[in-house]
Scaffold this motif. Structure first.
Motif: not given
Length: 461
Positions: A51-68
Motif C-alpha cells: 500500500t502507498d502508506e506502508q511503502k512510505k513508512y518503510i522508505k522512511s525506515d530504510l532512509d534512517f538505516i542509510s543515514d545512521i
C-alpha cells in the motif's frame, strides 16, 4: 574504529523518538563503525504490505538505516561475511522482486523456475522427471508404520505418507516451509520437539543453564542435539554455529519467541531465524546493542558458550559504557591512561625465555581502536617494550577505513609521520608487508605496524 551492531528494534525506537542520549552519541560520530545487515532488511520486510502508506513508512525506515550506517552493509556470501556499501532501499527492492521466487519449492515449483530460462529448460525437465520417481528413504516409511512417530512426521511433512517419493517429499517440504515461515507451524513443531525430548518448557524458559537441561534430556534418549542442526555450507562455519545454537535454544523453550499470525506484525519462524542471523552478524562487532529481552538472553548464553567476546548490552547500558570508557575527549588521554593502567596489578603474565610478557585487557578503545596493552619486560633489565594492540571481536575483520581514521587520529596528536608518507591508501594493504607509519615525540618513537596481520602501535623508548 569501535564497531557497534544495533538490533532493528533499537534503531526503530531511536527513529521514533526514544533513546535520545544514545541517538546523540551515535549520529555522525566518526570513531564509531555502525553497519547494518541483510537481516535488518528482513526485519522490515516482515511488515511489508503493498500500500502507498506502508511503502512510505518503510522508505522512511530504510532512509534512517542509510543515514545512521552510511550504507555499510554486512552480507553473507555463503563462504564468508563481507562488508559492502549498499543502499538499504536497493536491498529491500530485491526482497520484493524475489519474494515469490521460492515460495513453492515443490519439484513442480522449482521446475517452473528452470523453465523461465531456455538454456536450463531441457536439463530441468529431464532432471526433475527422474527425481519424481525416486522413492524416499526407508527410514521415513518405517516412521509412518510406527503410531508414535507417524503423527509427528505427518505434522512436519504433510502429504508425504500418501506419496512416498522424492516428488512427495519436495511437495511436503514446500508445505512445511510455508507453514513455518508464513503461518504458526513453528509453534507446533517446537511443542513436538519439547514433548519428544521430555523438556519442560516452564522449567527451561528462565533457566540459568539451559544447555544442561537440553544435554541431560538428550543423553536419556541416547542422542545429541547436534545431530539435528543445519551443517550446510550456506554460510561460514562460525555463522552457522551461532545460528544453530540460537534456534536450538528457542526450539527447546529457552526464552522462546512468540508466534503470532494475528493482527499487526506477523511473528513466525522467519522472525526467529532473522534474530539468529543478527546474533551471528553482531559477533563481527565489538558491541551488540539490543532491547528485545528474549533475544538478549539467548545471545548472551550463546556468546558465553562459544567464547565470543562481543559485549551484549541494552541501550541504557551502552550509554553508560560509552560515557565511562569510550568518550575520551582529550586526545592526550590516549597516552596517559595506558601508562596509568600499566601501574596496576591487573594483567595476564606469560613467562618467556628472555622476557616476561604482561597483557592488560581494558574497556577503553585508545584512539578509537586499541583495547589491549602489552608490556614486554626483558630479563636483562633493559627498557620495557610497550605496545597497544587490539582484542577484536571473535569474527571480525579490520577494514582499511579503520586504519585510515586511526592514522588521522595519531597525526592530529603527533604531527606528520617521520617519512612523510602521509595518509594511508587502500592499495598499501594489498602487499604482504605493510610499510606502516612512524612518529617521533621527544625520546619516544611511535610505530604503527601490522606484524602477522595484527595492527599494533609500538612505543620505542
Amino acid at each position: 574504529m569501535i564497531k557497534i551492531y544495533f538490533d532493528w528494534n533499537v534503531l526503530s525506537q531511536i527513529k521514533n523518538g526514544k533513546h535520545s542520549e544514545l541517538k546523540e552519541i551515535i549520529f555522525d560520530n566518526d570513531k564509531l563503525f555502525i553497519p547494518f545487515s541483510t537481516s535488518h532488511i528482513g526485519d522490515i520486510f516482515s511488515s511489508f504490505i503493498d500500500t502507498d502508506e506502508q511503502k512510505k513508512y518503510i522508505k522512511s525506515d530504510l532512509d534512517f538505516i542509510s543515514d545512521i550506517t552510511k550504507d555499510k552493509c554486512l552480507m553473507n556470501t555463503g563462504k564468508e561475511v563481507v562488508l559492502d556499501f549498499y543502499p538499504p532501499e536497493e536491498l529491500f527492492q530485491q526482497r520484493i522482486d524475489e519474494k515469490d521466487l521460492f515460495k513453492d519449492i515443490s519439484l513442480d515449483g522449482l521446475m517452473n523456475i528452470f523453465e523461465k530460462d531456455e538454456l536450463t529448460k531441457p536439463i530441468g525437465k529431464a532432471l526433475f522427471g527422474l527425481l519424481k520417481s525416486i522413492p524416499i528413504e526407508e527410514s521415513f516409511k518405517q516412521a509412518f508404520d510406527n503410531p508414535e512417530s507417524a503423527k509427528q512426521i505427518e505434522q512436519m511433512f504433510p502429504g508425504l505418507r500418501e506419496n512416498p517419493t522424492m516428488e512427495g517429499f519436495f511437495q511436503s517440504f514446500s508445505k512445511m516451509n510455508l507453514n513455518l515461515n508464513e503461518s504458526d507451524g513453528y509453534k507446533d513443531l517446537r511443542k513436538t520437539v519439547q514433548n519428544g525430548t521430555g523438556i519442560n518448557r516452564d522449567k527451561i524458559y528462565n533457566s540459568e543453564n539451559p544447555y544442561k537441561i537440553i544435554d541431560d534430556n538428550y543423553k536419556k534418549l541416547g542422542v545429541t542435539p547436534n545431530e539435528f542442526v543445519d551443517n550446510s555450507k550456506n554460510a561460514p562455519e562460525w555463522f552457522n554455529e551461532i545460528t544453530n545454537e540460537y534456534i536450538l535454544l528457542d526450539m527447546h523453550g529457552f526464552q522462546e519467541d512468540k508466534v503470532n499470525i494475528g493482527k499487526g506484525r506477523k511473528e513466525t519462524f522467519k522472525n526467529t531465524t532473522e534474530d539468529a542471523f543478527h546474533s551471528a552478524f553482531a559477533s563481527t562487532c565489538d558491541f551488540y546493542v539490543i532491547n528485545d529481552n528474549k533475544s538478549f538472553q539467548k545471545t548472551k548464553v550463546i556468546y558465553e558458550k562459544l567464547n565470543i567476546n562481543t559485549l551484549v548490552l541494552k541501550p541504557s547500558e551502552f550509554v553508560d559504557y560509552y560515557q565511562k570508557y569510550l568518550q575520551i575527549n582529550d586526545p592526550i588521554l590516549n597516552f596517559r591512561i595506558p601508562f596509568e593502567i600499566i601501574k596496576s596489578e591487573e594483567y595476564y603474565e606469560e613467562v618467556m625465555e628472555d622476557a616476561v610478557l604482561r597483557t592488560y585487557y581494558v574497556p577503553f578503545f585508545f584512539f578509537g581502536f586499541f583495547n589491549k596493552i602489552m608490556v614486554l619486560l626483558p630479563n636483562d633489565n633493559s627498557n620495557a617494550n610497550i605496545l597497544l594492540s587490539q582484542n577484536g571481536p571473535s569474527n571480525h575483520k579490520v577494514y582499511s577505513m579503520e586504519i585510515q581514521r586511526l592514522y588521522k587520529e595519531l597525526n592530529s596528536i603527533l604531527g606528520n609521520d617521520i617519512d612523510n608518507l602521509g595518509e594511508i591508501k587502500d592499495e598499501e594493504f594489498k602487499q604482504d608487508e605493510w610499510i606502516g607509519r612512524k612518529w617521533k615525540l621527544e625520546e619516544i618513537t611511535f610505530r604503527l605496524t601490522r606484524p602477522n596481520g595484527h595492527f599494533q602501535l609500538y612505543f620505542d623508548q
